[in-house]
Design an enzyme around this catalytic site. Structure first.
Site, mmCIF file in Angstrom:
data_model
loop_
_atom_site.group_PDB
_atom_site.id
_atom_site.type_symbol
_atom_site.label_atom_id
_atom_site.label_comp_id
_atom_site.label_asym_id
_atom_site.label_seq_id
_atom_site.Cartn_x
_atom_site.Cartn_y
_atom_site.Cartn_z
ATOM 1 N N LEU A 145 -41.631 -50.488 54.427
ATOM 2 C CA LEU A 145 -40.654 -49.909 55.340
ATOM 3 C C LEU A 145 -40.381 -50.953 56.409
ATOM 4 O O LEU A 145 -41.296 -51.656 56.852
ATOM 5 C CB LEU A 145 -41.196 -48.633 56.005
ATOM 6 C CG LEU A 145 -41.333 -47.378 55.149
ATOM 7 C CD1 LEU A 145 -41.872 -46.232 55.998
ATOM 8 C CD2 LEU A 145 -40.008 -46.970 54.511
ATOM 9 N N ASP A 146 -39.126 -51.072 56.824
ATOM 10 C CA ASP A 146 -38.801 -51.980 57.920
ATOM 11 C C ASP A 146 -39.615 -51.599 59.155
ATOM 12 O O ASP A 146 -39.985 -50.437 59.337
ATOM 13 C CB ASP A 146 -37.312 -51.901 58.269
ATOM 14 C CG ASP A 146 -36.427 -52.355 57.120
ATOM 15 O OD1 ASP A 146 -36.917 -53.101 56.243
ATOM 16 O OD2 ASP A 146 -35.246 -51.962 57.109
ATOM 17 N N ARG A 147 -39.845 -52.569 60.002
ATOM 18 C CA ARG A 147 -40.623 -52.323 61.224
ATOM 19 C C ARG A 147 -40.046 -51.154 62.025
ATOM 20 O O ARG A 147 -40.787 -50.318 62.560
ATOM 21 C CB ARG A 147 -40.627 -53.597 62.080
ATOM 22 C CG ARG A 147 -41.419 -53.481 63.363
ATOM 23 C CD ARG A 147 -41.435 -54.797 64.108
ATOM 24 N NE ARG A 147 -42.361 -54.749 65.230
ATOM 25 C CZ ARG A 147 -42.919 -55.815 65.780
ATOM 26 N NH1 ARG A 147 -42.655 -57.018 65.313
ATOM 27 N NH2 ARG A 147 -43.740 -55.694 66.792
ATOM 28 N N THR A 149 -38.370 -48.609 61.003
ATOM 29 C CA THR A 149 -38.296 -47.345 60.262
ATOM 30 C C THR A 149 -39.644 -46.648 60.288
ATOM 31 O O THR A 149 -40.688 -47.293 60.141
ATOM 32 C CB THR A 149 -37.884 -47.604 58.798
ATOM 33 O OG1 THR A 149 -36.660 -48.335 58.781
ATOM 34 C CG2 THR A 149 -37.710 -46.302 58.033
ATOM 35 N N ARG A 246 -29.651 -49.364 55.588
ATOM 36 C CA ARG A 246 -29.002 -49.884 56.797
ATOM 37 C C ARG A 246 -27.719 -50.629 56.445
ATOM 38 O O ARG A 246 -26.665 -50.441 57.083
ATOM 39 C CB ARG A 246 -29.978 -50.787 57.549
ATOM 40 C CG ARG A 246 -31.250 -50.080 57.955
ATOM 41 C CD ARG A 246 -32.363 -51.048 58.358
ATOM 42 N NE ARG A 246 -32.051 -51.762 59.593
ATOM 43 C CZ ARG A 246 -32.856 -52.666 60.141
ATOM 44 N NH1 ARG A 246 -33.999 -52.985 59.542
ATOM 45 N NH2 ARG A 246 -32.513 -53.267 61.256
#
Length: 306
Positions: A145-147, A149, A246
């Site tokens: 997961l992106d930072r 998110t 995104r």
């Protein structure tokens, strides 16, 4: 000293009547690992060596031994950091599903970095003296997961299940559902964004539709409700490209609120993207499990951002 992982199974009706070879294939063990088991005779049935054509029976004991050199990534070396706890929402012998907070990185990028999800899990596993496949459990990354998110993410406890879970992701057998607040009013109640994603032409930290080395990317969205010209969406990934949700939502003119890379972070405390659930088949068992994580306090259910 090289590490050896051992998995032991009691055969049930689900696998009875199948050969050892068929069962290992059904469990999605990669061909190179199945080959290593066969060549090194690293599998036993009821303690005995048998051919891979042996037909398994109910209550047979199947033992699989995996050696360090069998895996592309065999050892996990994340420095334990017990300064922060991560909520574990589901746990099996082979993996956990955790609820990552927004702002926490998945893994370290340097040897000195230790304030990431995998560092915190390394400490948790150690403090609880966890064992997985007969060895001290350590965290292995499966997906990211992106930072910015928050939400549900799978972390393996041993290297045996990593290629199995990766294959399930590639085959779209793991369903990931997200909630996203986006700017603007959507056209229609649901839709699919099918647009290839590659590296941004001007900034290699970013991704863009039709970028360099583009790959197939498909995102499904459903509108939940709208308030103040902002819309809450339920989003499901069919593919798993970097920054996919995104990039796709920004590309159709509805960037995620708080997204500093593809929209604007002005006036928000975080990016409004939360991985709310994961549905998958538990490796080796065949059971289907839906794991949901709570929506965090900093992710509004009824948006009041003006």
């Amino acid at each position: 000293m090289a590490t050896t992982w051992i998995h032991q199974f009691t055969i049930t009706n689900q696998n009875a009547g199948q050969s050892v070879k068929q069962t290992l294939k059904m469990w999605l063990l990669p061909q190179r690992i199945r080959g290593a088991l066969r060549i090194k005779k690293n599998y036993l049935v009821n303690g005995n060596e048998v051919p891979t054509s042996y037909e398994l029976q109910v209550n047979d004991k199947l033992t699989l031994r995996f050696d360090q050199e069998d895996f592309r990534t065999s050892e996990s070396h994340y420095s334990p950091n017990g300064m922060q706890r991560v909520g574990i929402v589901f746990e099996s012998e082979d993996f956990v599903v955790v609820n990552k907070p927004a702002g926490m990185k998945m893994h370290p990028h340097t040897l000195t970095e230790n304030d990431t999800l995998l560092n915190y899990l390394a400490a948790d596993f150690s403090e609880r003296h966890l064992v997985s496949a007969g060895v001290v459990a350590r965290p292995y990354m499966v997906h990211r997961l992106d930072r910015e998110t928050s939400g549900a993410v799978i972390v393996a406890k041993n290297p045996v299940v990593v290629p199995i879970l990766n294959r399930m992701l590639a085959d779209k057998d793991i369903k990931r559902t997200y909630l996203a607040w986006v700017n603007g009013k959507m056209t229609g109640n649901s839709g699919t964004i099918n647009a290839p994603i590659g590296v941004d032409l001007d900034d290699d930290r970013k991704r863009m539709v039709n970028g360099i080395d583009e790959q197939l990317a498909i995102t499904h969205w459903t509108q939940i409700h709208m308030v103040f010209q902002k819309t809450l969406l339920r989003v499901q990934l069919e593919t798993g490209r970097m920054h996919q949700i995104r990039v796709h939502l920004a590309a159709i003119g509805h960037p995620i609120i708080g997204d500093s890379l593809y929209g604007s972070a002005v006036g928000t405390v975080r990016m409004m993207l939360h991985a709310t659930s994961i549905e998958l088949t538990i490796p080796f068992s065949g059971d289907t499990k839906m794991v949901s994580v709570p929506v965090p306090p900093d992710f509004p259910r009824q948006l009041s951002i003006q």
